[in-house]
Enzyme design. Structure first.
Site: not given
Length: 720
Positions: A94, A262
Site C-alpha cells: 500500500h 494474495h
C-alpha cells in the site's frame, strides 16, 4: 474590561481552515506546493546525508532481525498464524501502490505513509499497527535506516521468510517529515464516494480522470467488493486493468502482483466495522496516533476488522506456493457476505483439507475467500489465459512475481544509479530508464567555440537545452537531460518540443558531439550554457555557467517509449505555452511543473523572467517578453512588470495587453503566467527584488544557479 479566564497566548497554531488566507480569498494563488519539505522541518539537519548514513548500516544484521521479527508475535497485536508476513506485505504494497506514472507522485520512496492523508485512508486500516510493530527495529538502527526503506524491506523480507527468493532490494529512500501537499488524490469530499456522485473521478464510459489511478478516494487500487461495491468481476477487470496500467504494469505483471499479493495473508472482517474508532489523524490524544481502535470488544486476532472482508485466499497463508491458482481455478465460487457485511466470494463444496486453518486455533478450518478483483483473473479472458499459464508453471509465476514486486517497490526510487546496498540486482531493466556513462574528459571550451560557429540563436540554444531537461520529475526521478532522449521517439515529435526547431538544432550539435568525442546530451546542455553566458555578457556581466561532463546518450533499445508518453509536456509556463485549455489556471499549472522539477518559488521566478527576455517562448510568440532587448539576460521583465506607468487590460481568457497610462498605446502583451508575478503578493515581492536597480548581478547569479539546478537535476552521480 476583565481579563478573567482569558488565555494570554495568541492561538496562531490552532488557526482553523476558515481563518486561512485561502479561505478568505479562495482565488489567491497558493504557493505552499513550492514551500513544502523546507529544511526547517527536518530534525536531522541540513548536514545529514542519508546516503552517507547508509554506509554504516549492517544489512545482514537488519535482515536477520526482520526474519526473527516475522514470527515473534506481540500480544498487543498478535500475528495471524504466528507470522506477520501478510501484514508487512500489505503495508509495503500500500506504500508502493499509491504511485502513478502520469505525474510520478505517490509511492514508497518518501515514507509518506506515516502522514495524512495516507495514514488515515480507509484502505490503510490498521497499517498504523504494522509500523508500530516495526518501531523497535527502526529504533535500533536509527538514522542509518529510513522508515521508507524499512517499510519496503519488511514486505520483501516477509516474502523471503515464507519461501519466495527476492529478485533484489535497494536502499536509498529518504524520509520526508510532514504531509505532502503536492499530490492530487481526487476531488471527492468524502471517502469511498461512489462514481455517480457529484464529484466523481469518472466521465464518459468509465473514463478515469488523469492522473488518478485508484477508483475511489481512499483506496489504493480497486474496490475489493466490486465497482462501487457491487460485485461484477468483468466490470472490475476493467478497473483493474486501468489502475495497474497507470502504474506502468502490463496484464502479466497485473495478474502476477494480484495473485502473489494474495498468496499469503488474509482479509479481516470478523466483526462490526461500525465499532471502529476514528482514523489516526482524528483519534483522541490518548490513542497516541493509532486509529481504528475498538475498545468495546476484543478486536484483535481472529476478531480483527480491517477491509471488512474476512478470510484467507489460500490453504497455507504463510507459505509461498501455487495454492492461489489451485483454489481459484479448481473451485466454483459464490457470493456471500462477511461478518462485517462486505461482499466476498467463497468456494462451493470445497474439500475440508483445502480450507485454511483459523489464525488462532489450528483445529478449526475456515472457508477461503476471493475478492471481486480475484474473480476477474478467472473470468476476464486475457487474465484467465495468464492465470492458467502461471498455474501450470509455478516457477515462472514466482519469477514474474518477484520481478513485478521489485518493480512495484522500486519504480519511484529512480534510476539504478540511485540504488544502494548489497542486494542490488546487476541486471539493468528497461523501466529503470538505463543510460550509459558518458565521456568526462572533454574540452568544454572547444565545444562551445564550435557551437558559436553554428549561427544558432540564443533562444534556439537555450530552448533546446531547457526542453531536454524539463522532463525531469523529482517525484519519481524520471526524465531530464541525461540520456538525450530528446533525439528519440516519442520526445523528438512532441509538440511542446517544436520538432522543426529541434531538428535544426540537433543537426548542428550532433556533428560537434561526434567531433569532440562528447555525448549529444552534454553538448545540448553546453549549448544552453553558452547561450546564457553570451546573454549575460551583453549586460557587461561575465559569468561561466557551471558544467559537469558525463551525461550519456540513451539508445532506442534503452527506451521504453510507451512509458515516456506521460512525460510529454502539455503546458510549460517557463516557455509561456499551453497546448489546450485546462480546468485549472495557467499559473497553477506553472506551480505544478515547478514543483515536479524540484524548484523553489524564487528559482521559478528567476527562470521565468530570464526565459522571457531571452526570447524562449514556445513558437516565438511575444507574450510576456517585456523588453526591446531580446536575447540579453536583463531584468527588463521585472522592471517593466512593476512599472506603474502601465496598466493591464484583459483581452481574453489567458491574454492581456499592457498599455501606457498616458497615451493608451499598447506596449506589450502578456498571459496569466506573466501577470501573476505582479498580482500575487509573494511572487511580486520576489519580482521587486529583481527589478531593483542594484540587483542586475544578483538576478544573473540566481538565474544561473536555478538553470544549473535544472540541467543537473538528474545527475545523481554528482551526489555524494
Amino acid at each position: 474590561m476583565s481579563n478573567t479566564g482569558q488565555c494570554p497566548v495568541m492561538h496562531g497554531a490552532n488557526t482553523t481552515a476558515e481563518q486561512t488566507p485561502a479561505a478568505w480569498w479562495p482565488k489567491s494563488l497558493n504557493l505552499d506546493i513550492l514551500h513544502q519539505h523546507d529544511v526547517k522541518t527536518n530534525p536531522l539537519g541540513v548536514d545529514f546525508s542519508y546516503r552517507h548514513a547508509l554506509k554504516s548500516l549492517d544489512v545482514a544484521a537488519l535482515k536477520k532481525d526482520l526474519h526473527a521479527f516475522m514470527t515473534d508475535s506481540q500480544d498487543w497485536w498478535p500475528a495471524d498464524w504466528g507470522h506477520y508476513g501478510g501484514l508487512m506485505i500489505r503495508m509495503a504494497w500500500h506504500a508502493a501502490g499509491s504511485y502513478r506514472i502520469a505525474d510520478g507522485r505517490g509511492g514508497a520512496a518518501t515514507g509518506n505513509q506515516r502522514f495524512a492523508p495516507l495514514n488515515s485512508w480507509p484502505d490503510n486500516v490498521n497499517l498504523d499497527k504494522a509500523r508500530r510493530l516495526l518501531w523497535p527495529i527502526k529504533k535500533k538502527y536509527g538514522n542509518a535506516l529510513s522508515w521508507a526503506d524499512l517499510i519496503v524491506l519488511a514486505g520483501t523480507v516477509a516474502y523471503e521468510s515464507m519461501g519466495l527468493p527476492a529478485y533484489g532490494f535497494a536502499f536509498g529512500r529518504e524520509d520526508i517529515w510532514h504531509p505532502e501537499k503536492d499530490i492530487y488524490w481526487g476531488s471527492e469530499t468524502e471517502w469511498l464516494a461512489p462514481s455517480d456522485n457529484d464529484k466523481s473521478r469518472y466521465s464518459g464510459e468509465r473514463d478515469l480522470e488523469n492522473p488518478l489511478a485508484a477508483v475511489m478516494m481512499g483506496l489504493i487500487y480497486v474496490n475489493p467488493e466490486g465497482v462501487d461495491g457491487q460485485p461484477d468481476p468483468l466490470k472490475t477487470a476493467h478497473d483493474v486493468r486501468v489502475t495497474f496500467a497507470r502504474m506502468a504494469m502490463n496484464d502479466e505483471e497485473t495478474v502476477a502482483l494480484t495473485a502473489g499479493g494474495h498468496t499469503v495473508g488474509k482479509c479481516h472482517g470478523n466483526g462490526d466495522a461500525a465499532k471502529l474508532g476514528a482514523a489516526p489523524e482524528a483519534a483522541e490524544l490518548h490513542e497516541q496516533g493509532m486509529g481504528w481502535m475498538n475498545h468495546s470488544s476484543r478486536a484483535i486476532g481472529r476478531d480483527t476488522v480491517s477491509s471488512g472482508l474476512e478470510g484467507a485466499w489460500t490453504t497455507h497463508p504463510t507459505q509461498w506456493d501455487n495454492g492461489y491458482f489451485y483454489l481459484l481455478l479448481t473451485y466454483d465460487w459464490a457470493l456471500k457476505k462477511s461478518p462485517a457485511g462486505a461482499w466476498q466470494w467463497e468456494p462451493v463444496d470445497i474439500k475440508e483439507e483445502d480450507k485454511p486453518v483459523d489464525v488462532e486455533d489450528a483445529s478449526i478450518r475456515q472457508n477461503p475467500i476471493m475478492t471481486d478483483a480475484d474473480m476477474a483473473l478467472k473470468m476476464d479472458p486475457e487474465y484467465r489465459k495468464i492465470s492458467e499459464r502461471f498455474y501450470k508453471d509455478p516457477a515462472y509465476f514466482a519469477d514474474v512475481f518477484a520481478r513485478a514486486w521489485f518493480k512495484l517497490t522500486h519504480r519511484d526510487l529512480g534510476p539504478k544509479s540511485r540504488y544502494i546496498g548489497p542486494d542490488v540486482p546487476t541486471e539493468s531493466l528497461i523501466w529503470q530508464d538505463p543510460i550509459p556513462d558518458g565521456p568526462r574528459n572533454i574540452n568544454a571550451n572547444a565545444i562551445k567555440a564550435d557551437i558559436a560557429k553554428t549561427g544558432l540563436s540564443i533562444s534556439e540554444l537555450v530552448s533546446t537545452a531547457w526542453d531536454s531537461a524539463r522532463t525531469y520529475r523529482d517525484s519519481d526521478k524520471r526524465g531530464g537531460a541525461n540520456g538525450a532522449r530528446l533525439r528519440l521517439s516519442p520526445q523528438k515529435d512532441w509538440l511542446g518540443n517544436e520538432p522543426e526547431r529541434l531538428q535544426k538544432v540537433l543537426s548542428a550539435l550532433t556533428p560537434i558531439a561526434a567531433q569532440h568525442g562528447a555525448s549529444v546530451a552534454d553538448v545540448i546542455v553546453l549549448a544552453g550554457n553558452y547561450g546564457i553566458e553570451q546573454a549575460a555578457h551583453a549586460t557587461n556581466v561575465t559569468v561561466q555557467v557551471p558544467f559537469s561532463a558525463g551525461r550519456g546518450d540513451a539508445t532506442v533499445e534503452m527506451t521504453d517509449a510507451e512509458s515516456f508518453e506521460p512525460l510529454e509536456p502539455v503546458h510549460d509556463g517557463f516557455r509561456n505555452w499551453l497546448k489546450d485549455d485546462f480546468a485549472v489556471s495557467a499559473e497553477e499549472l506553472l506551480l505544478d511543473r515547478a514543483q515536479l522539477m524540484g524548484l523553489t518559488a524564487w528559482e521559478m521566478t528567476a527562470l521565468v523572467g530570464g526565459m522571457r527576455v531571452l526570447g524562449c517562448n514556445h513558437g516565438g510568440h511575444e507574450a510576456g517578453v517585456f523588453t526591446d532587448r531580446v536575447g540579453i539576460l536583463s531584468t527588463d521583465f521585472f522592471v517593466n512588470l512593476t512599472d506603474m506607468a502601465y496598466r493591464w487590460k484583459p483581452t481574453g481568457k489567458n491574454s492581456y495587453d499592457i498599455v501606457s497610462r498616458a497615451t493608451g498605446e499598447k506596449r506589450w502583451s502578456a498571459t496569466r503566467v506573466d501577470l501573476v508575478f505582479g498580482s500575487n503578493s509573494v511572487l511580486r515581492a520576489y519580482a521587486e527584488v529583481y527589478a531593483q536597480d542594484d540587483n542586475q548581478q544578483k538576478f544573473i547569479n540566481d538565474f544561473v544557479a536555478a538553470w544549473t539546478k535544472v540541467m543537473n537535476a538528474d545527475r545523481f552521480d554528482l551526489v555524494s
